[in-house]
Design an enzyme around this catalytic site. Sequence first.
Site, PDB file in Angstrom:
ATOM      1  N   SER A 203      -5.747  -7.295   2.809  1.00  0.00           N
ATOM      2  CA  SER A 203      -4.302  -7.435   2.992  1.00  0.00           C
ATOM      3  C   SER A 203      -3.873  -8.170   4.257  1.00  0.00           C
ATOM      4  O   SER A 203      -2.689  -8.445   4.439  1.00  0.00           O
ATOM      5  CB  SER A 203      -3.626  -6.057   2.966  1.00  0.00           C
ATOM      6  OG  SER A 203      -4.044  -5.268   4.050  1.00  0.00           O
TER       7      SER A 203
ATOM      8  N   LYS B  54       3.099   0.635   5.894  1.00  0.00           N
ATOM      9  CA  LYS B  54       2.985  -0.546   6.750  1.00  0.00           C
ATOM     10  C   LYS B  54       4.335  -0.903   7.383  1.00  0.00           C
ATOM     11  O   LYS B  54       4.387  -1.344   8.532  1.00  0.00           O
ATOM     12  CB  LYS B  54       2.427  -1.723   5.948  1.00  0.00           C
ATOM     13  CG  LYS B  54       0.974  -1.512   5.571  1.00  0.00           C
ATOM     14  CD  LYS B  54       0.371  -2.706   4.869  1.00  0.00           C
ATOM     15  CE  LYS B  54      -1.118  -2.464   4.618  1.00  0.00           C
ATOM     16  NZ  LYS B  54      -1.790  -3.617   3.998  1.00  0.00           N
TER      17      LYS B  54
END
EC number: 3.4.21.53
Length: 362
Positions: free
Chosen positions: A255, A300
């Site tokens: 990611s 996140k």
Amino acid sequence: MPRRTATMLASTLIFIALLCAGVLIPVPYAEMSPGPTVNTLGKAGDEPVLRISGRKTYPTGGHLNMTTVRVTGADYRMNLVETVYGWLAHDQVVVPHETLYPDGQTEEQSTQENAEEFSQSQESAKVAALRQLKIPVSSQVVVSTVVKDTPAQDRLHAGDVIRAVDGTAVEEPGDVAGLVTRHQPGEKVVFTIVPAKEAAAAEKAGKEPTVVDEVTITTARSPESGKAIVGIQAGLDHTFPFTIDIHLADVGGPSAGLMFALGIVDKLTPGDLTGGEFIAGTGTIDDDGKVGPIGGIEMKLVGARNAGAEYFLVPKANCAAAAADIPKGLTLVKVDTIADATASLEKIKAGRTGELPACTKG
């Protein structure tokens, strides 16, 4: 004993029993929480995250932070109390254990898979960044892995460059499987290869390899499809015109690809891509610069805002989930490609934030 006292005592004992059960009984859930963020333009410990040599680089400013998620280990079993607390907490997410560790995946298997994905994301970030800057990158099809106890074992090796199969040149990894499966199981297939050591030596010397071998392998039958196989996984290996090293330990998964790519673009172009702003983000990236979705977007966002980010680059496919609960003070920016991301960074730098593509709940 008075009835009221007896009732209170019984209730207390029942409560204690339920609490003990909640602590002792494991449940099939795992927990995700915000992990650390790292500025790809800065350092991780004493080492720069990105080090480029053999090409002119330029000063950078601001932040382009990659974000991470902490997860409970494969062997850890949450209890009922922890699970309920996680459901109620804003900065934690409780998910079924199999979501993070499918098919009974062990901690070691998960770590290995994440390491491989992280390595591949770095490679793709380099390719995407250089292509965005119109810097040529050459590619060749190679043997990525050789499956144990298959015909290719000890005949082909990881890193061997595959020039052709049965005399037909290959340009993409998928070409290899297509040419092998033209055969019936038990038939012979001929690989034209440059051995891994010869390929590496030639690349280091900047010359064409002089050793090219032909390897004949008898195909076997795939237990899944029944088609002919030799037991390899083909992939792409890239040759870069200069050296790009990415230094970041204790991080896995794919990611961070987008943020690595943007960091490389910033270091290789004059001026300051961020305009001095604190920008964080996430997203996988492929060789063509396409940004893909990731897991744990909610955590996140929280981690980025806690670190001080004011803007967050969100993969298009994650936008609806991200927009459902945006941390106060954080602006979400939708991205689908590295070109989208660099264009949005230019708008942030110029103060044209009203033109940024926004994430919506729908």
